[in-house]
Scaffold this active site. Structure first.
Site, mmCIF file in Angstrom:
data_model
loop_
_atom_site.group_PDB
_atom_site.id
_atom_site.type_symbol
_atom_site.label_atom_id
_atom_site.label_comp_id
_atom_site.label_asym_id
_atom_site.label_seq_id
_atom_site.Cartn_x
_atom_site.Cartn_y
_atom_site.Cartn_z
ATOM 1 N N GLU A 95 -8.543 44.310 8.093
ATOM 2 C CA GLU A 95 -7.452 45.200 7.720
ATOM 3 C C GLU A 95 -7.327 45.355 6.210
ATOM 4 O OE1 GLU A 95 -4.634 43.820 11.468
ATOM 5 O OE2 GLU A 95 -3.794 43.839 9.449
ATOM 6 N N CYS A 108 -4.492 46.656 -0.933
ATOM 7 C CA CYS A 108 -4.622 45.230 -0.652
ATOM 8 C C CYS A 108 -5.883 45.045 0.196
ATOM 9 C CB CYS A 108 -3.362 44.803 0.095
ATOM 10 S SG CYS A 108 -3.372 43.098 0.607
ATOM 11 N N CYS A 115 -8.956 33.330 8.346
ATOM 12 C CA CYS A 115 -8.920 32.415 7.193
ATOM 13 C C CYS A 115 -8.901 30.983 7.707
ATOM 14 C CB CYS A 115 -7.674 32.675 6.344
ATOM 15 S SG CYS A 115 -7.575 31.575 4.893
ATOM 16 N N CYS A 119 -2.406 28.095 6.559
ATOM 17 C CA CYS A 119 -1.039 28.014 6.027
ATOM 18 C C CYS A 119 -0.082 28.346 7.170
ATOM 19 C CB CYS A 119 -0.842 28.988 4.872
ATOM 20 S SG CYS A 119 -1.957 28.652 3.504
ATOM 21 N N CYS A 122 1.481 31.986 7.783
ATOM 22 C CA CYS A 122 0.600 33.148 7.634
ATOM 23 C C CYS A 122 -0.106 33.513 8.948
ATOM 24 C CB CYS A 122 -0.435 32.838 6.556
ATOM 25 S SG CYS A 122 -1.700 34.105 6.396
ATOM 26 N N GLU A 163 -9.185 33.921 2.183
ATOM 27 C CA GLU A 163 -9.037 33.262 0.885
ATOM 28 C C GLU A 163 -10.232 33.684 0.012
ATOM 29 O OE1 GLU A 163 -6.974 31.389 -1.078
ATOM 30 O OE2 GLU A 163 -8.704 31.485 -2.399
ATOM 31 N N SER A 194 -5.782 36.718 -5.551
ATOM 32 C CA SER A 194 -4.753 35.772 -5.127
ATOM 33 C C SER A 194 -5.407 34.598 -4.409
ATOM 34 C CB SER A 194 -3.786 36.488 -4.173
ATOM 35 O OG SER A 194 -2.881 35.565 -3.615
ATOM 36 N N SER A 217 -0.720 31.217 -5.066
ATOM 37 C CA SER A 217 0.268 31.070 -3.996
ATOM 38 C C SER A 217 0.902 29.696 -4.090
ATOM 39 C CB SER A 217 -0.409 31.277 -2.631
ATOM 40 O OG SER A 217 -0.725 32.641 -2.499
ATOM 41 N N LEU A 218 2.026 29.641 -4.768
ATOM 42 C CA LEU A 218 2.671 28.368 -5.082
ATOM 43 C C LEU A 218 3.513 27.857 -3.898
ATOM 44 C CD1 LEU A 218 3.482 26.256 -7.277
ATOM 45 C CD2 LEU A 218 5.297 27.839 -7.957
ATOM 46 N N HIS A 219 4.523 28.603 -3.562
ATOM 47 C CA HIS A 219 5.387 28.362 -2.392
ATOM 48 C C HIS A 219 6.220 27.085 -2.423
ATOM 49 C CE1 HIS A 219 3.403 31.876 -1.070
ATOM 50 N NE2 HIS A 219 2.312 31.299 -0.656
ATOM 51 N N ASN A 299 3.713 34.547 18.500
ATOM 52 C CA ASN A 299 4.100 33.299 19.168
ATOM 53 C C ASN A 299 3.515 32.032 18.557
ATOM 54 O OD1 ASN A 299 5.565 34.662 21.171
ATOM 55 N ND2 ASN A 299 3.634 35.171 22.197
ATOM 56 N N CYS A 343 2.695 41.574 3.863
ATOM 57 C CA CYS A 343 1.934 40.377 3.556
ATOM 58 C C CYS A 343 2.012 39.336 4.646
ATOM 59 C CB CYS A 343 2.481 39.737 2.305
ATOM 60 S SG CYS A 343 1.641 40.348 0.905
HETATM 61 N N1 SAH Z 1 -5.475 33.633 0.700
HETATM 62 C C1 SAH Z 1 -4.899 34.162 -0.459
HETATM 63 C C2 SAH Z 1 -4.704 35.659 -0.417
HETATM 64 C C3 SAH Z 1 -4.194 36.233 0.856
HETATM 65 S S1 SAH Z 1 -2.554 35.799 1.348
HETATM 66 C C4 SAH Z 1 -3.606 33.452 -0.785
HETATM 67 O O1 SAH Z 1 -3.116 32.712 0.053
HETATM 68 O O2 SAH Z 1 -3.121 33.621 -1.892
HETATM 69 C C5 SAH Z 1 -1.591 36.845 0.276
HETATM 70 C C6 SAH Z 1 -0.150 36.402 0.059
HETATM 71 O O3 SAH Z 1 0.642 36.620 1.235
HETATM 72 C C7 SAH Z 1 -0.045 34.930 -0.265
HETATM 73 O O4 SAH Z 1 0.808 34.692 -1.357
HETATM 74 C C8 SAH Z 1 0.547 34.403 0.995
HETATM 75 O O5 SAH Z 1 1.176 33.213 0.762
HETATM 76 C C9 SAH Z 1 1.479 35.512 1.420
HETATM 77 N N2 SAH Z 1 1.912 35.396 2.821
HETATM 78 C C10 SAH Z 1 1.238 34.827 3.825
HETATM 79 N N3 SAH Z 1 1.959 34.872 4.966
HETATM 80 C C11 SAH Z 1 3.121 35.463 4.678
HETATM 81 C C12 SAH Z 1 4.282 35.817 5.468
HETATM 82 N N4 SAH Z 1 4.347 35.564 6.765
HETATM 83 N N5 SAH Z 1 5.289 36.450 4.834
HETATM 84 C C13 SAH Z 1 5.200 36.758 3.529
HETATM 85 N N6 SAH Z 1 4.142 36.458 2.764
HETATM 86 C C14 SAH Z 1 3.108 35.812 3.314
HETATM 87 FE FE1 SF4 Z 2 -5.406 31.956 4.213
HETATM 88 FE FE2 SF4 Z 2 -3.864 32.970 2.232
HETATM 89 FE FE3 SF4 Z 2 -3.056 33.019 4.812
HETATM 90 FE FE4 SF4 Z 2 -3.156 30.698 3.539
HETATM 91 S S1 SF4 Z 2 -1.828 32.450 3.027
HETATM 92 S S2 SF4 Z 2 -3.914 31.091 5.625
HETATM 93 S S3 SF4 Z 2 -4.954 30.983 2.271
HETATM 94 S S4 SF4 Z 2 -4.797 34.102 3.957
#
Ligand code: SAH
Ligand code: SF4
Length: 351
Positions: A95, A108, A115, A119, A122, A163, A194, A217-219, A299, A343
């Protein structure tokens, strides 16, 4: 449309040069083909008008010019955000999304099918790892997506599925194509890679001399919390990543963007505000606050099922505190939610 296995798409200018020199072609042939393929977006050798007919026919027998085919184009209700489903010649579906915002049009792109990093917030992570994309497949998202959109793409973010630093070679090769002075439309300064944090690769990217921007991606500023929501943090802790980010900024200048998905009770507390302010005193940064897009549609189980978005009020207060401390904060719009293009929702469910 069926794709030829052997595609030129994704070859860099030096690679095209050696291919054509080996074939006995003149030196300027590589620049011509590069220009047709990456600037004029031709998809058939017969369109390369300033090359000899015999050359075009020979090429056509051996090579294709496309790395992807467009499977589906889905527009959001307001028509502004567009999601593309592309098919690779390995028959994977990936996508890409185009998101307009004021005078920018941001594309994007995905770098992997799925991946491996898992995480917990995600959708792509929950789908697991299927394959790496080639440089041609990364670049074709730009060429084919751009062709379907009425305005030119001004910015590119490597923030789709996957990633990028775990598919380092293809990512860097695609960037090197954008970096050629022959590709004029999007300069590296408008491209952001990213990452969730692979320190060795952040150092390597800094040393390539490719002056892209980095988003990290700090979080969470806390190792333990970050490990809980991002298992990769156990292998590559935040502290090591921040050293690598600092090195990247020393080499490239500018600021890093810290991405921060707002998770209720996990990283939106008072102490999280304070930790972020302290971090931004040490590292030149902007903060991109991202409202959490729910994964309920796929789910999830375990920790993933417990994650809740912070309320809009909490997000506003949180952002306000950071701004008061002099930090540049963007609160991202959750555009495209109706087409699951926002995202972290980039997981193909129909394959
Ligand atoms: N793998 C890389 C790039 C793809 S993810 C990374 O993790 O940085 C792109 C961004 O979307 C990242 O900052 C990720 O943390 C964020 N993201 C992932 N899942 C999300 C969600 N459910 N809601 C909002 N942002 C999310
Ligand atoms: Fe992969 Fe980025 Fe999603 Fe983490 S946030 S699972 S690194 S795509």
């Amino acid at each position: 449309m069926s794709l030829k296995q052997n595609t030129l798409k994704g070859l860099s200018l030096p690679e095209l040069s050696s291919l054509f020199l080996e074939m006995g072609e003149p030196r300027y042939r590589a620049r011509q083909v590069f220009n047709w393929m990456y600037n004029h977006r031709v998809t058939d050798f017969s369109e390369m008008q300033n090359t000899p007919k015999s050359f075009r026919e020979k090429m056509k027998e051996q090579y294709g010019l496309l790395a992807l085919s467009l499977d589906k184009k889905i527009e959001s209700i307001d028509g502004a955000t567009v999601k593309f489903l592309f098919r690779t010649n390995q028959d994977h579906v990936i996508e890409s999304v185009i998101i307009p915002e004021s005078d920018r049009v941001t594309l994007c792109v995905s770098t992997q099918v799925g991946c491996p990093l898992d995480c917990k917030f995600c959708a792509t992570g929950l789908m697991g790892y299927k394959a790496n994309l080639t440089a041609g497949e990364i670049f074709d998202q730009y060429l084919l997506g751009g062709r379907e959109y009425p305005k030119p793409i001004t910015n590119i973010v490597y923030m789709g599925m996957g990633e990028p630093l775990l598919n380092y070679e293809a990512t860097v090769k695609s960037l090197s194509i954008f970096s050629e002075e022959l590709t004029k439309e999007v300069s590296l300064r408008k491209i952001t890679v990213s990452t969730s944090g692979i320190p060795a690769k952040i150092y390597e990217l800094a040393d390539t001399g490719l002056r892209v921007k980095l988003a990290f991606s700090l979080h969470s500023c806390y190792e333990e919390i970050r490990s809980r929501i991002m298992p990769i943090n156990k292998k590559y802790p935040l502290a090591k990543n921040l050293e690598a980010v600092t090195y990247f900024l020393e080499q490239t200048g500018g600021r890093v963007t810290f991405e921060y998905v707002m998770l209720s009770g996990i990283n939106d507390r008072r102490e999280d505000e304070e930790a972020l302010v302290a971090l931004c005193r040490k590292i030149p940064a902007k903060i991109n606050i991202i409202p959490f897009n729910s994964l309920a549609h796929i789910n999830p189980t375990g920790i993933a099922a417990e994650l809740k978005p912070s309320s809009p009020e909490r997000i506003a207060t949180f952002a306000g505190k950071l701004r008061k401390a002099g930090i540049t904060v963007m609160v991202r719009n959750t555009k495209g939610q109706d087409i699951a293009a926002a995202c972290g929702q980039l997981a193909v469910t129909q394959i």
